[in-house]
Enzyme design. Structure first.
Site, short mmCIF file in Angstrom:
data_model
loop_
_atom_site.label_atom_id
_atom_site.label_comp_id
_atom_site.label_asym_id
_atom_site.label_seq_id
_atom_site.Cartn_x
_atom_site.Cartn_y
_atom_site.Cartn_z
N ALA A 153 0.83 -1.20 0.00
CA ALA A 153 0.00 0.00 0.00
C ALA A 153 0.87 1.25 0.00
O ALA A 153 1.79 1.36 0.79
CB ALA A 153 -0.92 0.00 1.21
N LYS A 154 0.58 2.19 -0.89
CA LYS A 154 1.28 3.47 -0.90
C LYS A 154 0.38 4.51 -0.22
O LYS A 154 -0.61 4.17 0.40
CB LYS A 154 1.61 3.87 -2.34
N GLY A 155 0.72 5.75 -0.33
CA GLY A 155 -0.08 6.77 0.33
C GLY A 155 -1.28 7.18 -0.51
O GLY A 155 -1.34 6.93 -1.71
N GLY B 163 -3.76 10.01 1.07
CA GLY B 163 -4.42 11.21 1.59
C GLY B 163 -4.21 12.47 0.77
O GLY B 163 -5.17 13.16 0.45
N GLU B 164 -2.99 12.79 0.41
CA GLU B 164 -2.73 14.06 -0.26
C GLU B 164 -2.76 13.97 -1.77
O GLU B 164 -2.92 14.97 -2.45
CB GLU B 164 -1.35 14.58 0.15
#
Lengths: 155, 236
Positions: B150-152, B154-155
């Site tokens: 899993a990567k990020g 939110g932004e």
């Protein structure tokens, strides 16, 4: 002064100055912390509760205006720990993210379902227009209210 | 992408799309040879995984008022392995609406370091009536160096929404908006060919008296907040 009204069906009597915010009475005097404070100036709807069925911002309602009314908060939704149809729909569709707007959204959705209005997307958008959400983009909140309306109509 | 197609063809993107139909560009990024992060020395690549995103927006621009309404927006995000699809979609939809607000109405106005719009009554964010039905496409390219791949997320969706809105405004009106938000004032200014409005966050000239220069201050310098030490040998 003493102010009497009902909260989620239970009669309450609170000692407070008449200008004390209904939000503070609920959260601090009665310990019902489900209702959240967002902006504190009637803009964001996070503190929405129902007074006699109407959605109001508890941060700009003085407790003196609640005398003799029926106040409904998010704590009144679940029945003995079982989520009601709207809460369940929020859970399933992802209508809650950070959770600050959620109690207010639930109250606005609750009033919308009780109004019996046609649960079209436009009508739901109108019903929650006074409740700001920064996380969801509203799409999943609208889906949740539509799902709850469908389940209420076809139990 | 629209801008690149226009650069290559010399015609508006919408013309190319009408003639050629849907088009596809494949590109691959090859990361530089990295250095694994060392927990003891705190050196190496702390953020070795890249997220990728693309968005397309559909806007209506009112040529009389300059108002922009975003009617539709699709955002595709490569976030690695998706752990909770519903919440991941929610992150993309929410980030996309923040980006649309950033692109169209949200402007932080500063005067002498203070916000003019420091509350929700004056800093407006999109309501349910301003928002379009947002669509998210989750692209899964798991990254091997993190738990579950899993990567990020939110932004990431926040990065692509505003360029998509600005490109759509250009497609609709022929003008590029160079400072966000694309307010009616900026749109009408660009359409009339007038001078560009100031970038956001810059004090308005009339609202902000010029900060006095040091030589304008009365002698003695007693209004200066800090005084440089005069004697470098001072033990204090």
């Amino acid at each position: 002064m003493s102010f009497g009204f009902t909260v989620n069906g239970d009669p309450v009597e609170v000692q407070a100055t008449g200008t004390r915010r209904l939000l503070d009475v609920l959260r601090e005097d009665l310990g019902l912390t489900g209702t959240k404070e967002g902006c504190g100036e009637g803009e964001c709807g996070a503190c929405s509760v129902l007074i006699d069925g109407a959605v109001v911002d508890a941060c700009i309602v003085p407790v003196s205006q609640a005398i003799g009314t029926h106040v409904r908060t998010v704590e009144g939704m679940a029945d003995d720990g079982r989520l009601n149809v709207l809460q369940q729909a929020f859970l399933e569709t992802g209508g809650a993210q950070c959770g600050i707007c959620t109690p207010g959204m639930l109250m606005a959705g609750d009033a919308f379902l009780a109004s019996g209005a046609d649960p079209t997307e436009d009508n739901i958008r109108e019903a929650i227009a006074g409740n700001l959400c920064r996380c969801t983009g509203y799409t999943k909140i609208i889906d949740a209210i539509a799902l709850a309306a469908e389940r209420s109509a076809n139990p | 992408m629209c801008a690149r197609v226009e650069e290559a063809t010399g015609t508006p993107f919408s013309d190319s799309y009408r003639e050629a139909g849907p088009m596809r560009i494949d590109e691959q990024f090859v990361p530089y040879p990295g250095e694994p992060f060392d927990d003891k020395k705190y050196t190496g690549d702390a953020y070795p995984a890249f997220g990728w995103a693309a968005a397309v927006a559909k806007v209506e621009v009112d040529l009389d008022t300059g108002e922009v309404a975003v009617r539709d927006c699709v955002s595709a995000n490569d976030i690695g392995r998706v752990i909770h699809p519903i919440l991941a979609e929610g992150q993309v939809e929410g980030g996309t609406l923040q980006a649309i607000g950033y692109a169209t109405i949200e402007e932080m106005k500063l005067v002498d370091g203070r916000y003019l719009n420091d509350r929700l009554a004056t800093y407006l964010i999109p309501t349910s009536l301003d928002a379009a039905r947002l669509k998210s496409i989750l692209v899964e390219k798991p990254f091997s160096g993190v738990p579950h791949g899993a990567k990020g997320i939110g932004e990431l969706p926040m990065d692509v929404g505003a360029p998509a809105v600005v490109a759509a405004i250009h497609d609709a009106t022929g003008v590029w908006i160079h400072d966000l938000p694309a307010t009616p004032e900026r749109i009408l200014g660009a359409l009339s060919g007038g001078p560009e409005l100031a970038a956001p966050g810059v004090s308005l000239e009339e609202a902000s008296p010029r900060t006095p220069e040091i030589e304008d201050l009365p002698p003695g310098g007693d209004r200066m907040p800090f005084r440089a030490p005069t004697d470098p040998g001072d033990p204090r």
